[in-house]
Design a protein around this motif. Structure first.
Motif, short mmCIF file in Angstrom:
data_model
loop_
_atom_site.label_atom_id
_atom_site.label_comp_id
_atom_site.label_asym_id
_atom_site.label_seq_id
_atom_site.Cartn_x
_atom_site.Cartn_y
_atom_site.Cartn_z
N ILE A 61 0.80 -1.23 0.00
CA ILE A 61 0.00 0.00 0.00
C ILE A 61 0.84 1.28 0.00
N LYS A 62 2.07 1.23 0.51
CA LYS A 62 2.84 2.48 0.61
C LYS A 62 3.16 3.10 -0.75
N PRO A 63 3.57 2.32 -1.76
CA PRO A 63 3.74 2.94 -3.08
C PRO A 63 2.43 3.50 -3.63
N LEU A 64 1.31 2.80 -3.34
CA LEU A 64 0.01 3.28 -3.80
C LEU A 64 -0.37 4.58 -3.10
N VAL A 65 -0.03 4.65 -1.81
CA VAL A 65 -0.29 5.88 -1.04
C VAL A 65 0.49 7.05 -1.63
N ALA A 66 1.75 6.80 -1.98
CA ALA A 66 2.58 7.85 -2.58
C ALA A 66 1.96 8.35 -3.89
N ILE A 67 1.48 7.42 -4.71
CA ILE A 67 0.86 7.80 -5.98
C ILE A 67 -0.40 8.63 -5.75
N LEU A 68 -1.22 8.20 -4.79
CA LEU A 68 -2.45 8.94 -4.49
C LEU A 68 -2.14 10.32 -3.90
N MET A 69 -1.10 10.40 -3.09
CA MET A 69 -0.72 11.70 -2.53
C MET A 69 -0.31 12.68 -3.63
N VAL A 70 0.41 12.18 -4.61
CA VAL A 70 0.83 13.02 -5.74
C VAL A 70 -0.39 13.47 -6.55
N ILE A 71 -1.33 12.55 -6.78
CA ILE A 71 -2.54 12.88 -7.54
C ILE A 71 -3.37 13.93 -6.82
N VAL A 72 -3.50 13.78 -5.50
CA VAL A 72 -4.28 14.74 -4.71
C VAL A 72 -3.59 16.09 -4.64
N ALA A 73 -2.26 16.09 -4.51
CA ALA A 73 -1.52 17.33 -4.26
C ALA A 73 -1.34 18.21 -5.49
N PHE A 74 -1.17 17.59 -6.65
CA PHE A 74 -0.76 18.37 -7.82
C PHE A 74 -1.74 18.28 -8.99
N LYS A 75 -1.68 19.31 -9.82
CA LYS A 75 -2.47 19.33 -11.05
C LYS A 75 -1.61 18.72 -12.15
N ILE A 76 -1.81 17.44 -12.39
CA ILE A 76 -1.01 16.72 -13.38
C ILE A 76 -1.62 16.89 -14.76
N GLU A 77 -0.80 17.28 -15.74
CA GLU A 77 -1.31 17.57 -17.08
C GLU A 77 -1.07 16.45 -18.08
N ASN A 78 -0.05 15.61 -17.85
CA ASN A 78 0.22 14.53 -18.79
C ASN A 78 0.95 13.40 -18.08
N LYS A 79 1.13 12.27 -18.78
CA LYS A 79 1.76 11.09 -18.19
C LYS A 79 3.21 11.34 -17.82
N ARG A 80 3.90 12.06 -18.66
CA ARG A 80 5.32 12.35 -18.39
C ARG A 80 5.46 13.14 -17.10
N GLN A 81 4.61 14.13 -16.93
CA GLN A 81 4.64 14.94 -15.71
C GLN A 81 4.26 14.09 -14.49
N PHE A 82 3.31 13.17 -14.69
CA PHE A 82 2.86 12.31 -13.60
C PHE A 82 4.00 11.41 -13.10
N TRP A 83 4.65 10.69 -14.02
CA TRP A 83 5.71 9.79 -13.61
C TRP A 83 6.93 10.54 -13.10
#
Length: 277
Positions: A61-83
């Motif tokens: 769950i910890k890697p999943l939590v990190a991914i969700l934290m990034v999604i909640v915190a930032f306005k991601i515009e594309n896949k490159r920016q996301f990864w």
């Protein structure tokens, strides 16, 4: 071993926020205070229940939590920016965690790792916050310094100024906002270090008293410098300026006594007109 919930909440909320802020600066992401708050709150909630879960569950769950934290915190515009944000989030996390672990080892403070970091009873309250705050402050300033250095390097050029058989060779900063002209010629701004190199026999008092120093086409007029301070600068002509294999005869130079070297990392400020842009 006693773990105080309020300390875990405060530590995780602040540290998660610092990690997100550092990720934001590294990845140049857009966010809001509310996004950062809810992302940190989510991470803190998982940190509270983490020690109660089996190790294998935490590992998943910890890697999943990190991914969700990034999604909640930032306005991601594309896949490159996301990864990119995910990688930088993990990098920031390892930076803070490694700093805490390393400093604790140096201080002889032992910590127990079990489904996340848990404090030994001798672990000073707030030490993790102090370490992470220091790491964030240090990393932020290093990033800003590197970005400013990179930005400046794009506008720095090698220059040679020749006058009366004396010459100065150094670095010039291209100021696109420098539109100063005298007799339809762009004015190249120099500091006193350059002036003294070209005219070692002219004392500073002559400049301050605005005396006639016998310089070609010598004049004084008021300008707004790069430091945003109004000042009267001495202008005159030199034999030539050599810049990017381009030679400008009878070039106009202005002497500024302001400290622009700190902001430009150079002793000379040139106009885009002198390099033909």
């Amino acid at each position: 071993m006693i773990v105080y919930v309020e300390y875990v909440i405060i530590d995780n909320m602040v540290i998660d926020t610092l990690i997100l802020l550092l990720t934001k600066q590294l990845a140049k992401l857009k966010t809001t205070k509310s996004r950062l708050f809810f992302s940190s709150l989510f991470g803190t909630t998982i940190a509270l229940i983490g020690p109660l879960l089996p190790s294998i569950i935490n590992l998943i769950i910890k890697p999943l939590v990190a991914i969700l934290m990034v999604i909640v915190a930032f306005k991601i515009e594309n896949k490159r920016q996301f990864w990119g944000a995910i990688c930088l989030f993990f990098l920031s996390t390892f930076l803070f965690g490694g700093a805490c672990y390393g400093i604790c080892e140096m201080l002889g403070i032992h910590i127990i790792i079990k489904n996340g970091m848990m404090y030994e009873y001798k672990f000073p309250i707030g030490l993790a916050l102090l370490i992470c705050s220091f790491v964030y402050f240090l990393a932020k300033n290093i990033i800003n310094y590197c970005l400013n250095l990179q930005k400046q390097s794009k506008n720095l050029f090698q220059i040679e100024i020749v006058s009366n058989k004396n010459n100065f060779v150094g670095t010039a900063f291209l100021d696109t906002g420098n539109c100063l002209l005298m007799n339809n010629k762009p004015i190249t701004i120099i500091n006193y270090k350059v002036f003294n190199k070209l005219y070692p026999n002219i004392p500073l008092e002559y400049v301050l008293l605005k005396k006639d120093m016998g310089l070609p086409n010598q004049k004084y007029f008021e300008v707004k410098s790069i430091t945003q301070n109004a000042e009267k600068i001495l202008t005159f002509e030199v034999d030539k300026i050599i810049l990017q294999n381009k030679q400008v005869e009878n070039a106009v130079v202005g002497l500024s006594l302001g400290n622009f070297k700190k902001s430009t990392n150079s002793d000379v400020i040139i106009s885009s007109k002198i390099i033909g842009e």
